[in-house]
Design a protein around this motif. Structure first.
Motif, mmCIF file in Angstrom:
data_model
loop_
_atom_site.group_PDB
_atom_site.id
_atom_site.type_symbol
_atom_site.label_atom_id
_atom_site.label_comp_id
_atom_site.label_asym_id
_atom_site.label_seq_id
_atom_site.Cartn_x
_atom_site.Cartn_y
_atom_site.Cartn_z
ATOM 1 N N PRO A 175 0.801 -1.230 0.000
ATOM 2 C CA PRO A 175 0.000 0.000 0.000
ATOM 3 C C PRO A 175 0.832 1.277 0.000
ATOM 4 O O PRO A 175 0.456 2.269 -0.628
ATOM 5 N N SER A 176 1.955 1.283 0.700
ATOM 6 C CA SER A 176 2.740 2.514 0.832
ATOM 7 C C SER A 176 3.351 2.974 -0.478
ATOM 8 O O SER A 176 3.600 4.174 -0.670
ATOM 9 N N THR A 177 3.597 2.047 -1.394
ATOM 10 C CA THR A 177 4.203 2.406 -2.685
ATOM 11 C C THR A 177 3.251 2.208 -3.859
ATOM 12 O O THR A 177 3.634 2.439 -5.007
ATOM 13 N N PHE A 178 2.013 1.764 -3.584
ATOM 14 C CA PHE A 178 0.990 1.582 -4.619
ATOM 15 C C PHE A 178 1.421 0.556 -5.671
ATOM 16 O O PHE A 178 0.982 0.622 -6.824
ATOM 17 N N THR A 179 2.269 -0.376 -5.316
ATOM 18 C CA THR A 179 2.817 -1.295 -6.312
ATOM 19 C C THR A 179 2.657 -2.757 -5.891
ATOM 20 O O THR A 179 2.591 -3.078 -4.709
ATOM 21 N N TRP A 180 2.600 -3.621 -6.920
ATOM 22 C CA TRP A 180 2.670 -5.058 -6.720
ATOM 23 C C TRP A 180 4.118 -5.482 -6.877
ATOM 24 O O TRP A 180 4.802 -5.060 -7.807
ATOM 25 N N ASP A 181 4.583 -6.338 -6.010
ATOM 26 C CA ASP A 181 5.959 -6.816 -6.113
ATOM 27 C C ASP A 181 6.088 -8.111 -5.328
ATOM 28 O O ASP A 181 5.218 -8.459 -4.519
ATOM 29 N N ARG A 182 7.178 -8.814 -5.542
ATOM 30 C CA ARG A 182 7.409 -10.049 -4.812
ATOM 31 C C ARG A 182 7.803 -9.740 -3.374
ATOM 32 O O ARG A 182 8.262 -8.634 -3.062
ATOM 33 N N GLU A 183 7.632 -10.724 -2.502
ATOM 34 C CA GLU A 183 8.104 -10.591 -1.136
ATOM 35 C C GLU A 183 9.637 -10.653 -1.118
ATOM 36 O O GLU A 183 10.267 -11.146 -2.058
ATOM 37 N N ASP A 184 10.200 -10.134 -0.059
ATOM 38 C CA ASP A 184 11.659 -10.051 0.035
ATOM 39 C C ASP A 184 12.220 -11.365 0.553
ATOM 40 O O ASP A 184 12.419 -11.554 1.753
ATOM 41 N N SER A 185 12.452 -12.297 -0.360
ATOM 42 C CA SER A 185 12.992 -13.599 0.017
ATOM 43 C C SER A 185 13.633 -14.255 -1.195
ATOM 44 O O SER A 185 13.343 -13.894 -2.349
ATOM 45 N N THR A 186 14.495 -15.219 -0.937
ATOM 46 C CA THR A 186 15.124 -15.973 -2.019
ATOM 47 C C THR A 186 14.097 -16.768 -2.805
ATOM 48 O O THR A 186 14.169 -16.883 -4.039
ATOM 49 N N CYS A 187 13.116 -17.306 -2.097
ATOM 50 C CA CYS A 187 12.058 -18.081 -2.738
ATOM 51 C C CYS A 187 11.273 -17.224 -3.724
ATOM 52 O O CYS A 187 11.010 -17.635 -4.861
ATOM 53 N N ALA A 188 10.899 -16.014 -3.305
ATOM 54 C CA ALA A 188 10.148 -15.117 -4.183
ATOM 55 C C ALA A 188 10.988 -14.663 -5.368
ATOM 56 O O ALA A 188 10.467 -14.476 -6.477
ATOM 57 N N LYS A 302 6.636 -7.387 -10.650
ATOM 58 C CA LYS A 302 7.137 -6.476 -11.318
ATOM 59 C C LYS A 302 8.294 -6.872 -10.798
ATOM 60 O O LYS A 302 8.646 -6.693 -9.736
ATOM 61 N N PHE A 303 8.115 -6.916 -11.813
ATOM 62 C CA PHE A 303 8.980 -7.963 -11.273
ATOM 63 C C PHE A 303 10.421 -7.477 -11.124
ATOM 64 O O PHE A 303 10.940 -6.711 -11.926
ATOM 65 N N THR A 304 11.031 -8.030 -10.170
ATOM 66 C CA THR A 304 12.438 -7.712 -9.977
ATOM 67 C C THR A 304 13.244 -8.487 -10.984
ATOM 68 O O THR A 304 12.980 -9.647 -11.263
ATOM 69 N N VAL A 305 14.266 -7.843 -11.564
ATOM 70 C CA VAL A 305 15.081 -8.491 -12.578
ATOM 71 C C VAL A 305 15.773 -9.706 -12.013
ATOM 72 O O VAL A 305 16.334 -9.671 -10.919
ATOM 73 N N PRO A 306 15.732 -10.840 -12.748
ATOM 74 C CA PRO A 306 16.453 -12.022 -12.290
ATOM 75 C C PRO A 306 17.950 -11.783 -12.280
ATOM 76 O O PRO A 306 18.459 -10.969 -13.044
ATOM 77 N N SER A 307 18.643 -12.487 -11.423
ATOM 78 C CA SER A 307 20.098 -12.386 -11.358
ATOM 79 C C SER A 307 20.699 -13.276 -12.415
ATOM 80 O O SER A 307 20.424 -14.471 -12.479
ATOM 81 N N PHE A 308 21.522 -12.672 -13.279
ATOM 82 C CA PHE A 308 22.160 -13.435 -14.331
ATOM 83 C C PHE A 308 23.617 -13.694 -13.969
ATOM 84 O O PHE A 308 24.226 -12.869 -13.335
#
Length: 308
Positions: A175-188, A302-308
């Motif tokens: 809610p604070s950033t009005f955005t959809w995003d993954r949770e902060d974890s390695t799994c996400a 929204k994704f967060t960019v995958p680590s290459f």
């Protein structure tokens, strides 16, 4: 101290930063509300029209009907969940996680992957009609389109359920950033990588099929629809990093995510004049129905960019 009837001007002063924050809050909520509402309306309208289409539905129309479902899910997720949370701004800790994850996974993973997969099925339909129609007439008794649609939705269920594994694997609304995003974890992060490669892989396969049919059939509409998810991936992986402002990231993370599903419905509406309301149909379109694509073995069927 002001006398009776006087107003202390300092009491009316609102810092510029707070004013801009208030304006952004109002604009963001209104944007999500209006886009999600219009997108939901047009996709439900298309679903109703395709479902009530007289006669035996072709495989292509079945796929179009199915495609309105993920679009409606994403628009609904914004309308009933994202908009209220953005409006009332509760602390993230006070938002029921299970519900946040369920809606986020349903819209951000299940529905998100369904669109490109169904679009790929449409490209396969055109490709098969143009190159193998004579040979495949022998298998018209098999409901291939129906089986393909069921398969796509089974994949969507799997992608949705993956977010409920232990380890905070979900896709949620902040809610604070009005955005959809993954949770902060390695799994996400792993889930983000999975959806990235899935969408890019499917879009690549779809456009290869489109290029192979381009010489025989106009695929402009298909290319537009295929590019919508790719554009959103570019926005959510690269573009949003160009500027740290909240409004900028809101546009390229949330509005982009919502717009591709709303626009997909409008694209289908524009290119299917047979579903237009009577006041939008010309006399020519009422008098003659031109079939561009012949029926094929798929008709019964929204994704967060995958680590290459």
């Amino acid at each position: 101290m002001p006398t009776v009837g006087e107003v202390d001007q300092g009491d009316l002063f609102i810092p510029e930063s707070q004013l801009m924050s208030l304006v952004f809050h109002i604009v963001a909520v209104l944007a999500m509300f209006l886009i999600s509402l219009s997108g939901l309306f047009v996709n439900l309208f298309l679903f109703n029209k395709f479902a009530k289409k007289p006669g035996k539905a072709s495989g292509f129309h079945k796929l179009c009907l199915a495609k309105t479902i993920p679009n409606s899910i994403v628009c609904t997720a914004f309308f009933v969940w994202g908009v209220p949370l953005a409006l009332f701004q509760p602390d993230y800790e006070n938002v029921p996680r299970w519900l946040n994850v369920f809606i986020g996974q349903l819209a951000g993973f299940g529905a998100y992957v369904t669109g490109p997969l169904l679009q790929c099925c449409m490209s396969c339909n055109r490709f098969a009609v143009l190159y193998f129609s004579t040979r495949l007439l022998k298998v018209t008794q098999y409901p291939i389109t129906g089986m393909a649609i069921i398969g796509v939705f089974l994949v969507a269920v799997i992608y949705t359920s993956l977010g409920f594994r232990p380890g905070n694997c979900g896709f949620v609304f902040y809610p604070s950033t009005f955005t959809w995003d993954r949770e902060d974890s390695t799994c996400a992060a792993g889930m983000s990588t999975l959806i990235f490669y899935t969408v890019v892989g499917v879009a690549t396969s779809t456009n290869i099929l489109n290029m192979m049919t381009a010489a025989k059939l106009s695929v402009d509409k298909s290319v537009i629809q295929d590019c919508l998810h790719v554009i959103d991936l570019i926005n959510s992986i690269f573009v949003f990093k160009l500027y740290d402002a909240l409004w900028f990231q809101f546009i390229f993370l949330s509005i982009s995510f919502l717009m591709i599903h709303a626009l997909d419905g409008f694209v289908m509406f524009f290119f299917h004049p047979e579903v237009h309301p009577s006041f939008l149909q010309s006399k020519a379109s009422k008098g003659t129905l031109v079939t561009i694509v012949p029926q094929s073995f798929l008709v019964d069927r929204k994704f967060t960019v995958p680590s290459f």
